[in-house]
Enzyme design. Structure first.
Site, PDB file in Angstrom:
ATOM      1  N   GLN A  27       4.265  -6.817  -0.483  1.00 46.55           N
ATOM      2  CA  GLN A  27       4.618  -8.226  -0.303  1.00 46.55           C
ATOM      3  C   GLN A  27       4.350  -8.688   1.138  1.00 46.55           C
ATOM      4  O   GLN A  27       3.731  -9.726   1.362  1.00 46.55           O
ATOM      5  CB  GLN A  27       6.103  -8.441  -0.647  1.00 46.55           C
ATOM      6  CG  GLN A  27       6.538  -9.896  -0.561  1.00 46.55           C
ATOM      7  CD  GLN A  27       8.047 -10.083  -0.553  1.00 46.55           C
ATOM      8  OE1 GLN A  27       8.806  -9.124  -0.377  1.00 46.55           O
ATOM      9  NE2 GLN A  27       8.491 -11.302  -0.749  1.00 46.55           N
TER      10      GLN A  27
ATOM     11  N   ASP B  50      -1.852   7.938   1.719  1.00 47.09           N
ATOM     12  CA  ASP B  50      -0.490   8.304   1.342  1.00 47.09           C
ATOM     13  C   ASP B  50       0.207   8.700   2.646  1.00 47.09           C
ATOM     14  O   ASP B  50      -0.234   9.630   3.334  1.00 47.09           O
ATOM     15  CB  ASP B  50      -0.558   9.492   0.361  1.00 47.09           C
ATOM     16  CG  ASP B  50       0.817  10.012  -0.030  1.00 47.09           C
ATOM     17  OD1 ASP B  50       1.813   9.587   0.587  1.00 47.09           O
ATOM     18  OD2 ASP B  50       0.873  10.865  -0.940  1.00 47.09           O
TER      19      ASP B  50
ATOM     20  N   TYR C  62      18.305   3.694  -0.352  1.00 44.89           N
ATOM     21  CA  TYR C  62      17.441   2.865   0.493  1.00 44.89           C
ATOM     22  C   TYR C  62      18.135   2.573   1.825  1.00 44.89           C
ATOM     23  O   TYR C  62      17.559   2.745   2.901  1.00 44.89           O
ATOM     24  CB  TYR C  62      17.127   1.570  -0.258  1.00 44.89           C
ATOM     25  CG  TYR C  62      16.344   0.540   0.506  1.00 44.89           C
ATOM     26  CD1 TYR C  62      15.059   0.803   0.974  1.00 44.89           C
ATOM     27  CD2 TYR C  62      16.884  -0.728   0.746  1.00 44.89           C
ATOM     28  CE1 TYR C  62      14.341  -0.180   1.652  1.00 44.89           C
ATOM     29  CE2 TYR C  62      16.170  -1.707   1.407  1.00 44.89           C
ATOM     30  CZ  TYR C  62      14.895  -1.421   1.872  1.00 44.89           C
ATOM     31  OH  TYR C  62      14.181  -2.388   2.535  1.00 44.89           O
TER      32      TYR C  62
HETATM   33  C1  AKB Z   1      15.488  -5.188  -1.080  1.00 45.56           C
HETATM   34  O1  AKB Z   1      16.028  -6.062  -1.770  1.00 45.56           O
HETATM   35  O2  AKB Z   1      15.547  -3.980  -1.336  1.00 45.56           O
HETATM   36  C2  AKB Z   1      14.732  -5.623   0.156  1.00 45.56           C
HETATM   37  C3  AKB Z   1      15.596  -5.596   1.363  1.00 45.56           C
HETATM   38  C4  AKB Z   1      16.670  -6.595   1.549  1.00 45.56           C
HETATM   39  O3  AKB Z   1      15.425  -4.768   2.208  1.00 45.56           O
HETATM   40  N1  AKB Z   1      14.190  -6.933  -0.040  1.00 45.56           N
END
Ligand code: AKB
Length: 320
Positions: A16, A54, A143
């Site tokens: 993106q 990669d 994350y």
């Molecule tokens: C997500 O939604 O995972 C990302 C972010 C806020 O880092 N867009």
């Protein structure tokens, strides 16, 4: 330490942000001076050099950086929050081991790095309203965990080895070129495509889920301004809070209805609701404002107007 840039590589260039950052950097540094890379082949002709890479392949990355005489790395290859929850192991490998490869090569060869963090680096323990620059960082998504690791290891490489690595905690990014992939804030992009094509959207978050967001032109400005900032003026390095707009799905839908009055939205929250509920609702970005002059251009009405203008035009041409 200087901060001049001549030859750039972008990892995750098909994503993106990469899809818009790459042409912007090419406009600044010249198209042959910006190498776009991604794990996959480009879908269309690329205006400049492109290589499949990669980020876990350290050797290939090292020879590519040498061959192209790179001095600056925009490291965008990453797994986002929703995909990460479905594949935590992959998220760790790409987000942590991939970054470690980049940092280690920078330590050896002196590259400058931009490495985005995210509002996901915060967790339920942090104040959700006007989340401070320095507060409790205990994310509950993989994350978010990888983003905290990225901030800490980046700051460590600066302090220990003098690697000039910079980054900001990005909010949800809204854009109209390449779709986001696998994030929790993706609804705020999907909603526009559905509003224009079908006048209806089923949202995977609750109506009142307030999250920090930013329009792509502001995001690109932030990347470039932070990388151009004088190193001596920076107190922070890899972990700047960054804010632009905060809104909930119901507020966004209301603003869209100012342009498309018949637009309807329904809410069917899924597993991403829990992720969103653990994140900030708004952000205090005074460190970014003070240290490198950050200030966004787009508020909610301006962003919505521009998104609808661009996407409606594509819809009329049959290319949406
Ligand atoms: C997500 O939604 O995972 C990302 C972010 C806020 O880092 N867009």
């Amino acid at each position: 330490m200087g901060n001049s840039t001549n030859r750039v590589i972008v990892t995750g260039a098909m994503g993106q942000i990469g899809s818009e950052l790459t042409p912007r950097l090419r406009a600044i540094y010249g198209k042959d001076n910006v190498l776009a890379t991604d794990i996959k082949q480009p879908e269309s002709e690329h205006e400049g050099p492109y290589e499949v890479l990669d980020v876990l392949d350290r050797e290939k990355m090292e020879s590519m950086l040498k061959d192209y005489e790179i001095d600056t790395i925009y490291h965008l290859a990453a797994i986002l929050s929703a995909t990460g929850e479905r594949n935590p192991d992959l998220a760790w490998r790409i987000n942590v081991n991939g970054l470690h490869n980049v940092l280690d090569l920078a330590k050896e060869h002196g590259y400058r790095i931009f490495n985005p963090s995210s509002i996901a680096a915060f967790g339920p323990g942090a104040p959700r309203d006007n989340t401070p620059q320095n507060t409790i960082m205990k994310p509950t998504t993989i994350y978010g965990v990888t983003k905290v690791v990225g901030e800490l290891i980046g700051n460590y490489y600066f302090a220990k080895y003098g690697v000039d690595v910079r980054g900001a905690r990005l909010p949800g990014i809204i854009s109209n070129v390449a779709p986001p992939g696998g994030g929790t804030t993706d609804y705020a992009v999907e909603i526009f495509y559905e509003a224009i094509k079908n006048k209806r959207y089923t949202c995977f978050l609750n109506a009142d889920t307030m999250l920090p967001m930013m329009y792509m032109p502001d995001c690109l400005k932030a990347f470039i301004d932070l990388m151009n900032a004088d190193l001596d003026s920076l107190i922070h390095h890899c972990d700047f809070n960054l804010a632009a707009i905060s809104f909930s799905p119901i507020e966004l839908a209301k603003e869209i209805r100012n342009h498309i009055p018949e637009f309807e939205i329904v809410y069917e929250p899924d597993y991403r609701q829990q992720i969103a509920d653990s994140w900030p609702m708004s952000i205090d970005d005074s460190a970014a404002r003070d240290e490198w002059g950050w200030s966004p251009d787009y508020d909610l009405p301006a962003m919505v107007e521009d998104m609808i203008r661009v996407l409606s035009e594509r819809h009329r041409k049959g290319t949406l």
